[in-house]
Write a protein that holds these residues in place. Structure first.
Motif, PDB file in Angstrom:
ATOM      1  N   PRO A  84       0.755  -1.274  -0.045  1.00  0.00           N
ATOM      2  CA  PRO A  84       0.090   0.158  -0.082  1.00  0.00           C
ATOM      3  C   PRO A  84       1.028   1.230   0.105  1.00  0.00           C
ATOM      4  CG  PRO A  84       0.403  -1.036   2.186  1.00  0.00           C
ATOM      5  CD  PRO A  84       1.105  -1.666   1.290  1.00  0.00           C
ATOM      6  N   CYS A  85       1.472   1.396  -1.289  1.00  0.00           N
ATOM      7  CA  CYS A  85       2.959   2.311  -1.057  1.00  0.00           C
ATOM      8  C   CYS A  85       2.341   3.830  -0.480  1.00  0.00           C
ATOM      9  CB  CYS A  85       3.509   2.409  -2.209  1.00  0.00           C
ATOM     10  SG  CYS A  85       4.672   0.821  -2.484  1.00  0.00           S
ATOM     11  N   CYS A  88       1.420   4.120   2.712  1.00  0.00           N
ATOM     12  CA  CYS A  88       2.648   3.966   3.660  1.00  0.00           C
ATOM     13  C   CYS A  88       3.436   5.109   3.517  1.00  0.00           C
ATOM     14  CB  CYS A  88       3.301   2.730   3.033  1.00  0.00           C
ATOM     15  SG  CYS A  88       4.895   2.059   3.667  1.00  0.00           S
ATOM     16  N   ARG A  89       3.792   5.882   2.444  1.00  0.00           N
ATOM     17  CA  ARG A  89       4.475   6.888   2.395  1.00  0.00           C
ATOM     18  C   ARG A  89       3.778   8.094   3.486  1.00  0.00           C
ATOM     19  NH1 ARG A  89       9.636   6.320   0.860  1.00  0.00           N
ATOM     20  NH2 ARG A  89       9.707   8.333   0.009  1.00  0.00           N
ATOM     21  N   CYS A 194      11.082  -4.529   0.416  1.00  0.00           N
ATOM     22  CA  CYS A 194       9.971  -4.751   1.291  1.00  0.00           C
ATOM     23  C   CYS A 194       9.322  -5.893   0.582  1.00  0.00           C
ATOM     24  CB  CYS A 194       8.977  -3.417   0.813  1.00  0.00           C
ATOM     25  SG  CYS A 194       7.239  -3.637   1.730  1.00  0.00           S
ATOM     26  N   THR A 197       6.051  -6.046  -1.755  1.00  0.00           N
ATOM     27  CA  THR A 197       6.200  -5.832  -3.278  1.00  0.00           C
ATOM     28  C   THR A 197       6.037  -7.346  -3.974  1.00  0.00           C
ATOM     29  OG1 THR A 197       8.554  -5.693  -3.013  1.00  0.00           O
ATOM     30  CG2 THR A 197       6.887  -3.640  -2.990  1.00  0.00           C
TER      31      THR A 197
HETATM   32  S1  SF4 Z   1       7.933   0.242   2.483  1.00  0.00           S
HETATM   33 FE1  SF4 Z   1       8.030   1.216   0.405  1.00  0.00          FE
HETATM   34  S2  SF4 Z   1       7.694  -0.675  -0.865  1.00  0.00           S
HETATM   35 FE2  SF4 Z   1       6.872  -1.211   1.045  1.00  0.00          FE
HETATM   36  S3  SF4 Z   1       4.608  -0.421   1.226  1.00  0.00           S
HETATM   37 FE3  SF4 Z   1       6.204   1.282   1.962  1.00  0.00          FE
HETATM   38  S4  SF4 Z   1       6.581   2.514   0.233  1.00  0.00           S
HETATM   39 FE4  SF4 Z   1       5.721   0.552  -0.413  1.00  0.00          FE
END
Ligand code: SF4
Length: 333
Positions: A84-85, A88-89, A194, A197
Motif C-alpha cells: 500500500p505504497c 505507507c508513504r 519490502c 512488493t
Molecule cells: S515500505 Fe516502500 S515498498 Fe513497502 S509499502 Fe512502504 S512505500 Fe511501498
C-alpha cells in the motif's frame, strides 16, 4: 542564504535517498537521517552503512500496530503486490514530521523521483502524499524538484533550487552519473527491500486479511516463516522448511501474543514441525499431522507426533490423508 538549516532525510539505504543527502550536504544543509522500519522491510545494515558513508546520524523508527490497518485496508489501494505504497508513504512522512519537530529541523527531504515507480511516485501520487501527510510545503524532493512546485525551503532560499534536479522516469542512468560525480564508491542495486512488493509473499498477506478473524501483528510476522496451508477459513497449518524454521515456529508458538493453538513435533521420524492457527479440532490436528508425513522421506510404520496445545501434550499416530497430499501452499516464501 541563511544557512545552516537542518532537514530530516528519509534514508532507506538505496541510491536515491543517498543522493538526496549528499545534495543537501553540498548546499550546506545539516542532515538528520531517518530510517523507517516495518515488519515487512529488510536492509537495516545497508541503511546504517549508507549513513556511515555519508557521515550523518541515523535514527530508526519502527511502525506501530496501526500500520497494519493500512496494510489491511489502504485508502489509496495496493500496488502490484500487497504494497500500500501511497498510504505507507503518508504514514512514514507523518512520523518524519513528528521527528522533524523533535530535532528542531526545518523541512524534510526524500528521494522520490517523478514517474520512477508505478505506485506512489506518479506526479499525482506525490501531491497526494504531500497533502495527506500535512507536509505539503515542507517536503522537498531534490531529485525532481525542478518539475514540482516550489516548496518553502526553496522560496525562502534555505536551498538553492537551481542546484536541484529534474529527474523523471524509471531510467537510473542520470542518477548513477550523479552518484559518480559525488564519488560514491558502491552504487546500490535497486530494490524496495519490502516483502509486500513480492508476489508470493503478497499471496500470503491477501490470504490472511481476507479471512474473517482480524489478523494481528503476530499473524503478519508468521507470514515470513514456513509453508502455509489454508485448511478452512478459520484454520491454517504452517510447516517448518528446515530445522531452523522448526525452532522458529516453536518460539513463535510460545510468544505471549501468539494466536496459534497447537504445535506438532514428529517423535520418531525426521519431518517438519507443524503449527496450527485456528480452533484445535481433532480433524484439523489430524490434517496437520498428515501434512508432516507429506514432507518426510522415511515414514516409519507407526509415525508418532507429539501435539502440544493449551490443554496439554499428547502423542498420536499420524495417518496419511488425501486432502493433505493434494492441498497447495498459500505460498512458500
Ligand atoms: S515500505 Fe516502500 S515498498 Fe513497502 S509499502 Fe512502504 S512505500 Fe511501498
Amino acid at each position: 542564504m541563511s544557512n545552516p538549516r537542518r532537514c530530516v532525510a528519509l534514508l532507506s539505504g538505496g541510491l536515491d535517498s543517498m543522493l538526496v543527502i549528499r545534495i543537501m550536504q553540498e548546499q550546506g544543509v545539516e542532515v538528520e537521517a531517518l530510517n523507517f522500519k516495518t515488519i515487512f522491510t529488510c536492509c537495516q545494515d545497508q541503511s546504517s552503512q549508507a549513513a556511515r558513508d555519508l557521515g550523518v546520524r541515523m535514527t530508526v523508527v519502527g511502525q506501530e500496530d496501526d500500520y497494519l490497518d493500512l496494510v489491511r485496508k489502504p485508502t489509496f489501494g495496493y500496488g502490484k503486490g500487497a504494497n500500500p505504497c501511497v498510504d505507507c508513504r503518508i504514514y512514514m512522512f507523518d512520523r518524519a514530521k513528528v521527528f522533524m519537530d523533535q530535532v528542531g529541523a526545518d523541512f524534510i527531504v526524500s528521494g522520490e523521483v517523478v514517474g520512477q515507480r508505478p505506485m506512489s511516485q506518479k506526479r499525482k501520487d506525490l501531491n497526494v502524499i504531500s497533502y495527506h501527510s500535512d507536509l505539503e510545503d515542507l517536503l522537498l524532493r531534490p531529485l525532481s524538484a525542478k518539475l514540482l512546485p516550489k516548496t518553502l525551503p526553496e522560496r525562502e532560499g534555505w536551498v538553492d533550487r537551481e542546484k536541484l534536479y529534474a529527474f523523471e522516469g524509471r531510467s537510473r542512468k542520470g542518477l548513477i552519473k550523479l552518484a559518480k560525480q559525488f564519488g560514491f564508491e558502491d552504487i546500490p542495486t535497486p530494490s524496495t527491500g519490502c516483502a509486500l512488493t513480492e508476489p508470493r509473499f503478497s499471496q500470503k498477506v491477501f490470504d490472511l486479511i481476507e479471512m474473517p478473524t482480524l489478523a494481528q501483528r503476530w499473524d503478519f510476522e508468521l507470514l515470513k516463516h514456513g509453508r502455509h496451508f489454508r485448511y478452512n477459513p478459520e484454520t491454517k497449518v504452517i510447516l517448518g522448511r528446515d530445522l531452523e524454521e522448526n525452532y522458529r515456529l516453536v518460539a513463535l508458538h510460545e510468544a505471549p501474543d501468539a494466536t496459534s493453538t497447537a504445535i506438532l513435533c514428529p517423535e520418531n521420524y525426521y519431518g517438519p514441525h507443524a503449527m496450527l492457527v485456528g480452533p484445535p479440532h481433532a480433524d484439523a490436528l489430524e490434517f496437520a499431522a498428515a501434512l508432516t508425513l507429506r514432507y518426510t522421506r522415511d515414514v516409519p510404520a507407526t509415525p508418532r507426533v507429539r501435539i502440544d496445545t493449551a490443554e496439554g501434550s499428547s502423542v498420536v499416530v499420524a495417518k496419511a490423508r488425501e486432502d493433505a497430499d493434494q492441498i497447495q501452499t498459500v505460498a512458500t516464501m
